[in-house]
Design a protein around this motif. Sequence first.
Motif, PDB file in Angstrom:
ATOM      1  N   LEU A  57       0.806  -1.218   0.000  1.00 51.39           N
ATOM      2  CA  LEU A  57       0.000   0.000   0.000  1.00 51.39           C
ATOM      3  C   LEU A  57       0.842   1.273   0.000  1.00 51.39           C
ATOM      4  CD1 LEU A  57      -2.598   1.595   0.156  1.00 51.39           C
ATOM      5  CD2 LEU A  57      -2.753   1.037   2.605  1.00 51.39           C
ATOM      6  N   LEU A  58       1.799   1.385   0.919  1.00 52.95           N
ATOM      7  CA  LEU A  58       2.576   2.616   1.030  1.00 52.95           C
ATOM      8  C   LEU A  58       3.468   2.861  -0.185  1.00 52.95           C
ATOM      9  CD1 LEU A  58       3.566   2.556   4.815  1.00 52.95           C
ATOM     10  CD2 LEU A  58       1.921   4.077   3.698  1.00 52.95           C
ATOM     11  N   GLU A  59       3.772   1.803  -0.958  1.00 53.43           N
ATOM     12  CA  GLU A  59       4.618   1.944  -2.144  1.00 53.43           C
ATOM     13  C   GLU A  59       3.807   2.187  -3.414  1.00 53.43           C
ATOM     14  OE1 GLU A  59       7.877   2.029  -1.799  1.00 53.43           O
ATOM     15  OE2 GLU A  59       7.703   1.593   0.346  1.00 53.43           O
ATOM     16  N   GLN A  60       2.488   2.056  -3.340  1.00 61.20           N
ATOM     17  CA  GLN A  60       1.663   2.204  -4.532  1.00 61.20           C
ATOM     18  C   GLN A  60       1.543   3.663  -4.970  1.00 61.20           C
ATOM     19  OE1 GLN A  60      -2.005   0.276  -3.299  1.00 61.20           O
ATOM     20  NE2 GLN A  60      -1.442  -1.622  -4.335  1.00 61.20           N
ATOM     21  N   VAL A  61       1.226   3.832  -6.258  1.00 61.20           N
ATOM     22  CA  VAL A  61       0.935   5.164  -6.781  1.00 61.20           C
ATOM     23  C   VAL A  61      -0.483   5.547  -6.361  1.00 61.20           C
ATOM     24  CG1 VAL A  61       0.593   6.540  -8.885  1.00 61.20           C
ATOM     25  CG2 VAL A  61       2.499   4.909  -8.743  1.00 61.20           C
ATOM     26  N   TRP A  62      -0.612   6.726  -5.811  1.00 60.83           N
ATOM     27  CA  TRP A  62      -1.887   7.257  -5.321  1.00 60.83           C
ATOM     28  C   TRP A  62      -2.884   7.372  -6.479  1.00 60.83           C
ATOM     29  CZ3 TRP A  62      -4.417   7.582  -1.076  1.00 60.83           C
ATOM     30  CH2 TRP A  62      -5.245   8.647  -0.714  1.00 60.83           C
TER      31      TRP A  62
ATOM     32  N   SER B 168       1.836  10.592  -7.174  1.00 60.88           N
ATOM     33  CA  SER B 168       2.442  10.494  -5.842  1.00 60.88           C
ATOM     34  C   SER B 168       2.414   9.053  -5.326  1.00 60.88           C
ATOM     35  CB  SER B 168       1.683  11.383  -4.853  1.00 60.88           C
ATOM     36  OG  SER B 168       1.526  12.688  -5.353  1.00 60.88           O
ATOM     37  N   ARG B 169       3.329   8.756  -4.405  1.00 58.10           N
ATOM     38  CA  ARG B 169       3.274   7.492  -3.673  1.00 58.10           C
ATOM     39  C   ARG B 169       2.379   7.691  -2.454  1.00 58.10           C
ATOM     40  NH1 ARG B 169       4.880   3.791  -7.242  1.00 58.10           N
ATOM     41  NH2 ARG B 169       6.757   4.508  -8.303  1.00 58.10           N
ATOM     42  N   VAL B 170       1.701   6.639  -2.044  1.00 60.84           N
ATOM     43  CA  VAL B 170       0.824   6.734  -0.875  1.00 60.84           C
ATOM     44  C   VAL B 170       1.611   7.180   0.343  1.00 60.84           C
ATOM     45  CG1 VAL B 170      -0.668   5.436   0.702  1.00 60.84           C
ATOM     46  CG2 VAL B 170      -0.805   5.018  -1.772  1.00 60.84           C
ATOM     47  N   LYS B 171       2.841   6.670   0.495  1.00 63.36           N
ATOM     48  CA  LYS B 171       3.635   7.044   1.685  1.00 63.36           C
ATOM     49  C   LYS B 171       3.927   8.538   1.701  1.00 63.36           C
ATOM     50  CE  LYS B 171       7.998   5.520  -0.452  1.00 63.36           C
ATOM     51  NZ  LYS B 171       9.111   4.545  -0.323  1.00 63.36           N
TER      52      LYS B 171
ATOM     53  N   VAL C 152       0.397  12.546   9.127  1.00 58.62           N
ATOM     54  CA  VAL C 152      -0.232  11.421   9.818  1.00 58.62           C
ATOM     55  C   VAL C 152       0.568  10.150   9.557  1.00 58.62           C
ATOM     56  CG1 VAL C 152      -2.516  12.464   9.631  1.00 58.62           C
ATOM     57  CG2 VAL C 152      -1.762  10.836   7.882  1.00 58.62           C
ATOM     58  N   LYS C 153       0.231   9.085  10.274  1.00 59.99           N
ATOM     59  CA  LYS C 153       0.866   7.788  10.077  1.00 59.99           C
ATOM     60  C   LYS C 153      -0.214   6.748   9.799  1.00 59.99           C
ATOM     61  CE  LYS C 153       4.050   4.454  12.182  1.00 59.99           C
ATOM     62  NZ  LYS C 153       4.796   4.091  13.403  1.00 59.99           N
ATOM     63  N   LEU C 154      -0.118   6.097   8.669  1.00 61.35           N
ATOM     64  CA  LEU C 154      -1.044   5.023   8.323  1.00 61.35           C
ATOM     65  C   LEU C 154      -0.554   3.750   9.005  1.00 61.35           C
ATOM     66  CD1 LEU C 154      -3.455   3.957   6.695  1.00 61.35           C
ATOM     67  CD2 LEU C 154      -1.944   3.738   4.724  1.00 61.35           C
TER      68      LEU C 154
END
Length: 301
Positions: free
Chosen positions: A248-253, A259-262, A270-272
């Motif tokens: 998830l954090l490496e995926q393209v938004w 953008s990357r999700v991270k 915030v922190k997911l």
Amino acid sequence: MAAITAGLVKELREKTGAGMMDCKKALNESNGEIEGAIDWLRTKGLAAAAKKSGRTAAEGLVAVASEDKKAAMVEVNAETDFVARNEAFQNFVESVAQVALKVGEDLDAIKAATLASGRTVADELTHLIATIGENMSLRRARVFTVPSGVVATYVHGALRPGVGKIGVLAALEAPSASDAITQLGRQIGMHVAATRPSALDVSSLDPAEVERERAVLIDQARDSGKPEAIIEKMIEGRIRKFYEEVVLLEQVWVHDGESRVKKVVEQAGVKLVGFDRFQLGEGIEKEVDDFAAEVAKVSGV
């Protein structure tokens, strides 16, 4: 009046599949006599549930419920999509999500909880099976809590608010809750519904899954005939691409395609910390009826 013991109730439940409260009432009506209690349940249509328990239930609904810093998600299955449009079934699934919000994601605890009807969740489900005439089951539940921030919810294809075919929870830790963070959480939910990530971050991926992927990539790279040093670089590049597809954090938004999700969550401050996605019937092997074969079987062909 014969004493109605827990053992008698258990025996009747095993024979009929009826709910505990209904079994107690049936035994009282029949003065503790099992066969008479079975007949009483049959006349009320409550023993029919047992006959339906072997049928595949892969339709139904997913529901979410939330309160301050906490949210729950449940999946309740039925045999046909028609039942998902039944108001009584929708109300039941909603109430199960509310129960999970209070008691947690343990299915036994949820089933034992009492609803407004006075029945437990398990008994209410049995009552619905008998009333609607289809097999149903409470399949799974998920609950997230954060110390500060929000647990956002998203339902795709909602039949009513919070009830539909795909549900997502997204847990965001933040200094405080705000409309902007809640909106971000909902956007993450939409992203997860669309992209189906396997893990939150690289460290959360199943090592066996990574090794299987690496083995495939090694075979593909060696088939190219390139030198070993180049093959290693090829494999590492493809592993990174694999992470971008399933983490998830490496995926393209999906909302901007760049953008990357991270990066999105970092910029929001915030922190997911967690997510889950329930897709109705996912992983359940559905039965496919062969009408011609069924006719031939009945005809003795």
